[in-house]
Design an enzyme around this catalytic site. Structure first.
Site, PDB file in Angstrom:
ATOM      1  CG  ASP A   1     -66.093 -72.335 -25.959  1.00 23.13           C
ATOM      2  OD1 ASP A   1     -66.420 -71.385 -26.514  1.00 23.13           O
ATOM      3  OD2 ASP A   1     -65.039 -72.783 -26.159  1.00 23.13           O
TER       4      ASP A   1
ATOM      5  CG  HIS B   1     -71.494 -65.264 -23.900  1.00 23.92           C
ATOM      6  ND1 HIS B   1     -71.697 -64.456 -22.770  1.00 23.92           N
ATOM      7  CD2 HIS B   1     -70.469 -66.006 -23.714  1.00 23.92           C
ATOM      8  CE1 HIS B   1     -70.365 -64.436 -22.193  1.00 23.92           C
ATOM      9  NE2 HIS B   1     -69.885 -65.380 -22.782  1.00 23.92           N
TER      10      HIS B   1
END
EC number: 6.3.4.4
Length: 430
Positions: A14, A42
């Site tokens: 992340d 993503h």
């Protein structure tokens, strides 16, 4: 001569890889995923429009860029087709630009059932997987019994292997986990339907990458998750089932390490983690809540809230060593705007008082206390800043101190979610 550039995460995932891959693919002829599966998430923001990709490389939103899924990626056909359909509904041409290795392992319904049954059985001791079948699919691969993308196009052979696999996995599901069995015919029919859609996209990805390399094309290698989730180098057992570090590039794509020219380590300006596992700098106070709120720290794949904490230079030093990082991209600097003071973890203290480096497994983190160095914060906004000189003096000092502590240059600074909200000090493809 073209360049092969790698973008990977240096923390627990992340870190903001999707935006940076999208930014840099302006210079790339192809983008390749080499590990993980649709457990990745993503997020890309282009002109204010948000797109979340799970399996398809982030280069898909750049016109004319070829997108490749390598042999190291575990492919769930249903998830892939959903993602393709969603992008095509937005007007993004996918099928003519996406190619998939026939050697990529398949994630099928029994992998998902096993993954979820195991997490349920673990109770409070659960690892925190996404429950999407990633681990069980990699297990089948390593045990040399897994089905691969290329098997889909040989119905009789596929059916025979599927029958054996279901006998094996249903025994566990029914007798050990007390869960319902997975139906053979339904699974076979679904897979054969996907085969027709996937066949035009199948390609020897390794050969294609070397053809591009020999033609002098620039290639981007897109990592998923983060270095500390690596099956070998992460906080085991609270890790994913693939090699998220640089070693996974060669095994997952077939491109040897000598052909890799630059490795960009994506690093958040603070630290986050999803799910269980050690997190020395985790904050349980108002500051942690502020970081989570400002940074929109909720998983793009699972929607789970991320745990937030101060920047940890110790884990970043380990990631830099393991990955042979060429340069760092520091993301989400703007989330720290307005904090009076900012802490950086420079080491860990154990029960004997000694300051030690990052351990290699989860149990060794027990009892460790972070050693902090405090730095002044800044009141000015850094959101959308385009040059280093425009940043507040305290923000520049923070960046410089991180470089000193980890021994690697910060080549890119992200100051917002849009691809244009970026300071590029040294371009990886230059």
């Amino acid at each position: 001569m073209g360049k092969n550039v790698v973008v990977l995460g240096t923390q627990w995932g992340d870190e903001g890889k999707g935006k940076i891959v999208d930014l840099l693919t302006e210079h790339a002829a192809a983008v390749v995923r080499y590990q993980g599966g649709h457990n990745a998430g993503h997020t890309l923001v282009i002109n204010g429009e948000k797109t979340v990709l799970h399996l398809i490389p982030s280069g898909i939103l750049r016109e004319g860029v070829q997108c490749l899924i390598g042999n190291g990626v575990v492919v769930a056909p249903d998830a892939l087709m959903r993602e393709i359909t969603k992008l095509e509904e937005k007007g993004v041409p996918v099928r003519e630009r996406l190619r998939i290795s026939p050697a990529a392992p398949l994630i099928l319904s029994y992998h998902v059932a096993l993954d979820q049954a195991r997490e349920k059985a673990r109770g409070e001791a659960k690892i925190g997987t996404t429950g999407r079948g990633i681990g069980p699919a990699y297990e089948d691969k390593v045990a040399r019994r897994g089905l691969r993308v290329g098997d889909l196009f040989h119905r009789e052979r596929f059916a025979a292997k599927l029958g054996e696999l279901l006998d094996y996995h249903n025994f566990q599901l029914v007798n050990y986990y007390k869960e319902p069995a997975i139906d053979f015919q339904q699974t076979l029919d679904e897979c054969m339907a996907y085969a027709e859609q996937l066949k035009p996209m199948m390609l020897d990805v390794t050969a294609e990458l070397h053809n591009l390399r020999r033609a002098g094309k620039d290639i981007m290698f897109e990592g998923a998750q983060g270095s500390l989730l690596d099956i070998d180098h992460g906080t085991y057992p609270y890790v994913t089932s693939s090699n998220t570090t640089a070693g996974g590039i060669s095994t997952g794509s077939g491109v040897g390490p000598m052909y890799l020219d630059y490795i960009l380590g994506i690093t958040k300006a603070y630290t986050t983690r999803v799910g269980s596992g050690p997190f020395p700098t985790e904050l349980f106070d108002e500051t942690g809540a502020t970081l989570a709120k400002r940074g929109h720290e909720f998983g793009s794949t699972t929607g789970r809230a991320r745990r937030c904490g101060w920047f940890d230079a110790v884990i970043l030093r380990r990631a830099i060593d393991v990955n042979s990082i060429s340069g760092i991209c520091l993301t989400k600097l703007d989330v720290l705007d307005g904090l009076e003071t900012i802490n950086i973890c420079v080491g860990y203290k154990n029960e004997n008082g000694a300051v030690i480096d990052a351990p290699s497994d989860a149990d060794s983190y027990i009892g460790l206390e972070p050693v902090y160095e405090q730095m002044p914060g800044w009141s000015e906004s850094t959101l959308g800043v385009k040059t280093l000189e425009e940043l507040p003096e305290a923000a520049r000092a923070y960046i410089k101190r991180i470089e000193e502590l980890v021994g690697a240059p910060i080549d890119i600074i992200s100051t917002g979610p849009d691809r244009n909200e970026t300071i590029v000090l040294r371009h990886p493809f230059a």
